[in-house]
Design a protein around this motif. Structure first.
Motif, PDB file in Angstrom:
ATOM      1  N   LEU A   1     -31.656  78.005  44.661  1.00  0.00           N
ATOM      2  CA  LEU A   1     -30.972  78.981  45.504  1.00  0.00           C
ATOM      3  C   LEU A   1     -29.481  78.639  45.546  1.00  0.00           C
ATOM      4  CD1 LEU A   1     -33.459  79.341  48.482  1.00  0.00           C
ATOM      5  CD2 LEU A   1     -32.955  81.007  46.724  1.00  0.00           C
ATOM      6  N   ALA A   2     -28.701  79.518  46.151  1.00  0.00           N
ATOM      7  CA  ALA A   2     -27.250  79.318  46.185  1.00  0.00           C
ATOM      8  C   ALA A   2     -26.864  78.078  46.980  1.00  0.00           C
ATOM      9  CB  ALA A   2     -26.574  80.544  46.773  1.00  0.00           C
TER      10      ALA A   2
ATOM     11  N   VAL B   1     -33.823  80.982  60.211  1.00  0.00           N
ATOM     12  CA  VAL B   1     -33.975  82.250  59.524  1.00  0.00           C
ATOM     13  C   VAL B   1     -32.630  82.810  59.077  1.00  0.00           C
ATOM     14  CG1 VAL B   1     -34.321  84.624  60.280  1.00  0.00           C
ATOM     15  CG2 VAL B   1     -36.199  83.039  60.364  1.00  0.00           C
ATOM     16  N   THR B   2     -31.601  82.632  59.904  1.00  0.00           N
ATOM     17  CA  THR B   2     -30.267  83.136  59.552  1.00  0.00           C
ATOM     18  C   THR B   2     -29.749  82.414  58.323  1.00  0.00           C
ATOM     19  OG1 THR B   2     -29.854  83.552  61.876  1.00  0.00           O
ATOM     20  CG2 THR B   2     -27.946  83.573  60.425  1.00  0.00           C
ATOM     21  N   VAL B   3     -29.908  81.089  58.306  1.00  0.00           N
ATOM     22  CA  VAL B   3     -29.484  80.315  57.137  1.00  0.00           C
ATOM     23  C   VAL B   3     -30.246  80.794  55.904  1.00  0.00           C
ATOM     24  CG1 VAL B   3     -29.516  78.017  56.125  1.00  0.00           C
ATOM     25  CG2 VAL B   3     -28.794  78.299  58.477  1.00  0.00           C
ATOM     26  N   GLY B   4     -31.542  81.043  56.077  1.00  0.00           N
ATOM     27  CA  GLY B   4     -32.349  81.523  54.957  1.00  0.00           C
ATOM     28  C   GLY B   4     -31.891  82.888  54.477  1.00  0.00           C
ATOM     29  N   THR B   5     -31.567  83.767  55.409  1.00  0.00           N
ATOM     30  CA  THR B   5     -31.086  85.102  55.045  1.00  0.00           C
ATOM     31  C   THR B   5     -29.835  85.000  54.188  1.00  0.00           C
ATOM     32  OG1 THR B   5     -31.952  86.005  57.086  1.00  0.00           O
ATOM     33  CG2 THR B   5     -30.250  87.272  55.991  1.00  0.00           C
ATOM     34  N   ILE B   6     -28.886  84.159  54.640  1.00  0.00           N
ATOM     35  CA  ILE B   6     -27.651  83.976  53.879  1.00  0.00           C
ATOM     36  C   ILE B   6     -27.981  83.499  52.469  1.00  0.00           C
ATOM     37  CG2 ILE B   6     -25.544  82.606  53.710  1.00  0.00           C
ATOM     38  CD1 ILE B   6     -25.536  82.487  56.784  1.00  0.00           C
ATOM     39  N   ASN B   7     -28.859  82.517  52.401  1.00  0.00           N
ATOM     40  CA  ASN B   7     -29.205  81.924  51.112  1.00  0.00           C
ATOM     41  C   ASN B   7     -29.785  82.955  50.155  1.00  0.00           C
ATOM     42  OD1 ASN B   7     -29.102  79.545  49.690  1.00  0.00           O
ATOM     43  ND2 ASN B   7     -30.340  78.411  51.158  1.00  0.00           N
ATOM     44  N   PHE B   8     -30.755  83.727  50.628  1.00  0.00           N
ATOM     45  CA  PHE B   8     -31.434  84.647  49.720  1.00  0.00           C
ATOM     46  C   PHE B   8     -30.556  85.821  49.315  1.00  0.00           C
ATOM     47  CE2 PHE B   8     -35.543  83.187  48.663  1.00  0.00           C
ATOM     48  CZ  PHE B   8     -35.871  82.262  49.641  1.00  0.00           C
ATOM     49  N   ILE B   9     -29.754  86.329  50.252  1.00  0.00           N
ATOM     50  CA  ILE B   9     -28.899  87.458  49.872  1.00  0.00           C
ATOM     51  C   ILE B   9     -27.887  87.004  48.824  1.00  0.00           C
ATOM     52  CG2 ILE B   9     -27.131  89.055  50.679  1.00  0.00           C
ATOM     53  CD1 ILE B   9     -28.650  89.337  53.260  1.00  0.00           C
TER      54      ILE B   9
END
Lengths: 94, 203, 777
Positions: C95-96, C161-169
């Motif tokens: 991931l990024a 979840v917010t950190v995950g959202t950033i990562n996946f987008i």
């Protein structure tokens, strides 16, 4: 190296300060509240737009990023409309 | 459940059931057709029966498949069914939410509390746990709460409204069958939620 | 990468595949916890005349069942596969932000443990329903600390979840292999993309709601105890999130079904482009339907009726998706394996769940149905039937890829049938006795007993079915047939590497030409892959959990936790200053339409959007409160010093100028001016906060305090939240100044300051509106 638009940044800053002063003056002059609220919110929106377009660099960046911002703005307006409209005060008794 | 359907105690239950049955009927129909179609396809096109080509190849992005006309049919069918349901629903909603005009509306104020229901009659009498209402009249309940969020539900009449502290919600019924009916709280409101019941006698 | 199965490897890994496996085991654990709660209260419901659980225990069980299942079991199970599979499907090596990915996981684990800990403290776990309705969940009616503890656990989960959202987008948008355009991505990746996009806009408001509730509980404000705020305000704040959340739960399963159908029907999806468009439309509509959870509250009938129509209309795109899935099977060549069976099961159960959901979009029907078992049955068909069966399909589908072994196909099919039958025996009876009230531990209508007993039997059958799967997967790990790279002959990228893949995913560079995925071998040397190990994500999470626990239960523990947290943050910052975890920006990827974005800037933008939604909800709360108190609400200029506020606004705006100037100076290579402008920003920020403090002191002296009125409460909460964000910004600025002093920034390396600027200007924009609504009107 590209010449950095420093004068532009300072110019925008000048506008932001000017609009803020205008907002304060609007309050000190007694005007009907409806005009005051509308005017103040529009001016705030204008300042926000300047910051977003020039300081956050949206004017020059990919349009796709602006879409995210616009979506958040849409939801913010939606929330304010629905929560205010859908509040206890606006309850209709049959 | 069946006994309630056969013995409708008044409005708005009768109208509610007709709307519910419309949804139920269309739901079974649509669900049955779609699931049936899927099971039919699976049986007919199982590997053993099928002469079709294998169009999935490792490392090859699948090509576009599908036909805008068929998609439009999917869209159209779904939209038409939903439009039908929505239209009837709006009519029934307006009927249920608007108190019918009548000269002799019997109004009772209801106050939900942890954990019971207090009824205040038009003449000011307060009773907890039971309300007596006249048959064939329009009964209006003005519902609020003394403490937390409750829900005032008239089970057999298929209507109810939230009991919110500081606000009033209004529901109406028109009972046609005398008897004893159940009132219960349908929103979790603490330890006594399950026993927050009352009765309504129609005389 | 540390090979070998040592504990240390798992505690320090940042590899997306490892993290996926961690999510898999942890989510299945929480699934078991939530399921055990259900099996217990189902026993009570089968025997209402015997007390098995007291009312208090029962309410705790159903509340925690809901919270744990939705937040800590089912969505994380989807993210197990998102983590493992998405980078493979897009041809990336990770991931990024791998270190942040580890942080997401550990925050998730410890937030779940924090929530579960509430069972063991005085007062027990929250017993107010997972929906936390007010005023029941306020301090007056539920004073037990467990309610606050679980709220903090939820906040910690949202951070994860917010950190995950950033990562996946950022990953999906900017790290796709060359030539891998959006329309060529597999359905599963699209499903995850829609999931995180919905999450991005949905979670902010619920955090705002829980935040206001916590302020009520801890500081005695009355956001939710007053009639002007109260039940309706909470309902809006919760359900604006609550409805999109169910699509967050569902969307990954739809993605899985898409992939599984293509692989086992040997045909492309029917109308894949239209499925994606419909999916996108449904995701958007999911935000404008939520008032259907409030149909019985009596709020404005126009608002309710409009949302009744939008709710009806959301069925249309889902209808298109389901019918397209079904038509994929037309003239196909179907291989009925376990993943396919679970996908079909998911579709059938989704159809039932979806159709019964349409009933709830009718206001007239819903006024009765709300609070009944119809609702319980409906959402379990959608969340468990459609979603869980879809994720079980994912488990069987990707098990060979993750382990290199094939599971036992016969046992897999048996699992499916036992699960499918058990599921329906459990939930169909609930439709039959649909008028029964939910969340009751005893009931008096004897006619409801038989169906409850049938449901309980179904629950145990359904629970047992999981054991079949566990046995199958555990045994096959050592004795299953070797799977090879592509046991399913599927087309997507994850099947073009070994099972399991090496740490760097591919021994080649994936390149897409037209519709052909090619393996470009860079003269035999893959692009160098950097892999980091760090204990900090785990330590940060455990210290945060400790601090939160201590905050509520035992102050010395709070001090311990906070000290550890600060130490970890300090180490993290030091690591960053020495660039120990930097990862080179990937060179050749598909980035359209984000060509000018680098990962850091894009990541901060996503963070900004997420925070924007949190503030949007606070502005909404302000608006609702003010309208309800019109006439009593003080006119801003009479309470606040407009000139001082205006001056402070100008100070903050000037700090934004100095930030853009510092970026310009960095790009121009002028280190001196760079340092001056960064320093000026810092100074202006401090002055702003100091003036704010002066204002607050003056207001408090005049009696305008946090609890003196709702107008005051919302003022302090909103300006306080803004100030907290500023302090966070100043901490980041400290780190940037340290790096500037080390001469790190120049015309090629200024992205850190740029990213900081994006955040800082956003804080400025928030202040612009706060100034308007509090000082000027």
């Amino acid at each position: 190296m590209v010449k950095e638009p420093i004068n532009l940044y300072i110019g925008i800053w000048g506008m932001l300060v000017g609009i803020t002063i205008l907002e304060v003056l609007m309050v000190l002059v007694n005007m009907p509240i409806v005009f005051l609220i509308t005017g103040v919110l529009l001016l705030a929106g204008l300042k926000a737009a300047f910051v977003a377009l020039y300081y956050q660099h949206l004017k020059w960046d990919d349009v796709a990023i602006s879409w995210f911002y616009l979506m958040a703005l849409f939801f913010a307006l939606f929330i304010v409309m629905v929560w205010t409209g859908g509040s206890a005060v606006c309850q209709v008794e049959v | 459940m069946m006994e309630y359907v056969l013995q409708i105690p008044g409005e708005p239950a009768g109208t509610w059931y007709s709307l519910f049955n419309l949804y139920l009927g269309l739901g079974f129909l649509v669900g049955g057709v779609v699931v049936g179609m899927m099971i039919y396809f699976i049986m007919k096109y199982r590997e053993a029966n099928s002469n079709e080509d294998d169009e999935i190849k490792p490392g090859v992005i699948p090509k576009d498949r599908g036909n805008i006309k068929i998609i439009t049919v999917f869209f159209g069918l779904t939209a038409i069914i939903l439009f039908t349901l929505a239209s009837y629903s709006i009519l029934v909603t307006n009927y249920v939410e608007k108190v019918p005009k009548a000269d002799d509306i019997f109004e009772v104020t209801v106050i939900g509390f942890q954990w019971g229901w207090k009824f205040i009659y038009p003449n000011g009498t307060e009773v907890v746990g039971e309300v007596v209402v006249p048959k064939d009249k329009i009964i209006v309940f003005r519902i609020t709460s003394d403490d937390v969020f409750h829900k005032f539900q008239l089970i057999e009449f298929r209507t109810g409204a939230d009991a919110i502290p500081g606000a009033f919600n209004v529901i109406w019924i028109q009972p046609t069958e005398p008897g004893t009916y159940t009132i219960q709280c349908y929103e979790l409101c603490g330890l006594g939620h399950s026993v927050m019941v009352a009765t309504m006698r129609v005389v | 990468m540390k090979e070998g199965n040592s504990l240390l490897r798992w505690l320090t890994t940042t590899n997306h595949k490892d993290i996926g496996i961690l999510y898999l085991f942890t989510s299945l654990y929480f699934l078991m916890v939530g399921g055990s709660l259900a099996l217990t209260f189902r026993l009570q419901l089968a025997m209402p005349n015997v007390e098995i659980l007291s009312a208090s225990a029962f309410n705790q069980a159903i509340t925690m069942h809901g919270l744990i299942m939705i937040l800590w079991a089912i969505s994380p199970l989807a993210f197990a596969f998102a983590n493992y599979v998405v980078p493979l499907q897009i041809g990336a090596r990770d991931l990024a932000f791998p270190r942040l990915n580890a942080l997401s996981y550990w925050l998730y684990l410890f937030s779940g443990l924090l929530a579960a800990l509430s069972f063991f403290i005085p007062g027990g776990a929250p017993d107010v329903g997972w929906t936390y309705y007010v005023p029941l969940s306020t301090g007056r009616f539920s004073p037990q600390p467990g309610v606050t503890l679980a709220a903090l656990a939820l906040a910690m989960l949202v951070a994860s979840v917010t950190v995950g959202t950033i990562n996946f987008i950022v990953t999906i948008a900017t790290m796709r292999a060359p030539g891998l355009g959006w329309s060529k991505l597999p359905m599963f990746t699209w499903g995850i993309l829609y999931t995180v996009l919905i999450m991005l806009f949905a979670f902010g408001p619920v955090v705002a709601g829980f935040f206001l509730l916590t302020v009520d509980r801890v500081f005695g404000t009355t956001f939710f105890l007053s009639p002007e705020g109260g039940s309706i305000l909470w309902a809006h704040m919760f359900w604006f999130f609550g409805h999109p959340e169910v699509y967050v739960v569902l969307a990954p399963a739809i993605g899985v079904i898409g992939d599984v159908l293509e692989t086992f029907t040997r045909k492309p999806l029917f109308g894949r482009k239209y499925i994606l468009i419909a999916f996108g439309i449904a995701s958007f509509i999911s935000f404008i339907v939520y008032v259907h959870h409030m149909f019985a509250t009596g709020i404005n009938p126009i608002v309710r009726e409009v949302m009744s129509i939008t709710t009806e209309s959301i069925s249309v795109p889902f209808g298109v998706i389901m019918l397209s899935f079904v038509f994929t099977m037309y003239k196909a060549k179907i291989n009925v394996k376990t993943p396919f069976l679970f996908a079909i099961g998911s579709i059938v159960l989704f159809i039932i769940g979806g159709i019964t959901g349409v009933f709830n979009s009718s206001i007239a029907l819903d006024r009765f149905i709300r609070g009944t078992y119809w609702i319980v049955a409906h959402f379990h068909y959608a969340m468990v039937g459609a979603t869980l069966f879809g994720l079980l399909a994912a488990i069987y589908y990707w098990y060979p890829k993750m382990t290199g072994r094939m599971y036992n196909e016969r046992l897999g099919k048996i699992h499916f049938w036992v699960a499918f039958i058990g599921f329906n025996v459990l939930y169909l009876p609930m439709f039959i006795i649909y008028e029964m009230p939910r969340r009751v531990n005893v009931y008096f209508n004897e006619a409801w007993i038989p169906m409850n007993q049938v449901a309980t039997v179904g629950a145990y059958i359904f629970g047992f079915s999981f054991l079949i799967m566990v046995y199958n997967l555990v045994k096959s790990y050592s004795s299953g047939l070797p799977a090879g790279n592509n046991p399913w002959n599927a087309w997507s990228l994850e099947w073009m590497t070994t099972s399991p893949p090496p740490a760097h995913n591919f021994d080649f560079e994936p390149v897409i030409n037209g519709n052909q995925i090619s393996m470009y071998t860079n003269g035999g040397v893959p692009e160098p892959h950097v892999e980091h190990h760090t204990m900090m994500p785990m330590l940060l999470s455990i210290s945060l959990m400790t601090a939160f626990f201590g905050l509520i239960i035992y102050p010395p523990v709070f001090i311990l936790g906070s000290a550890l947290l600060l130490a970890v943050l300090a180490k993290w910052i030091v690591d960053d200053i020495y660039d120990r975890f930097s990862i080179p920006e990937p060179k050749h990827t598909s980035k359209w339409p984000f060509e000018s974005m680098n990962r850091l800037k894009f990541g901060v933008w996503i963070l900004v959007i997420s925070e924007a939604m949190l503030f949007a909800a606070l502005f909404g709360a302000y608006s609702l409160l003010r309208i309800n108190l019109v006439g009593e609400w003080p006119f801003g200029p009479e309470v606040h010093d407009v000139r001082l506020g205006g001056l402070n606004t100008i100070i903050l705006l000037t700090s934004s100028l100095t930030v853009v100037l510092s970026i310009a100076y960095a790009k121009m290579g002028d280190t001196r001016k760079l340092l001056y402008s960064l320093g000026a920003t810092y100074l202006l920020g401090l002055i702003f906060l100091a003036l704010k403090g002066v204002e607050w002191a003056k207001l408090a002296e005049e009696g305008f305090t946090l609890t003196s009125s709702l107008a005051a409460s919302i003022y302090y909460v909103m300006t306080g939240t803004h100030a907290a964000h500023m302090i966070g910004g100043l901490i980041a600025l400290t780190y940037i100044i340290i790096k500037a002093l080390r001469g790190v920034y120049n015309d090629r390396n200024y992205q850190g300051i740029e990213a900081f600027g994006i955040y800082w200007h956003f804080i400025d924009i928030i202040w612009i509106f706060l100034f308007a609504i509090f000082y000027l009107m």
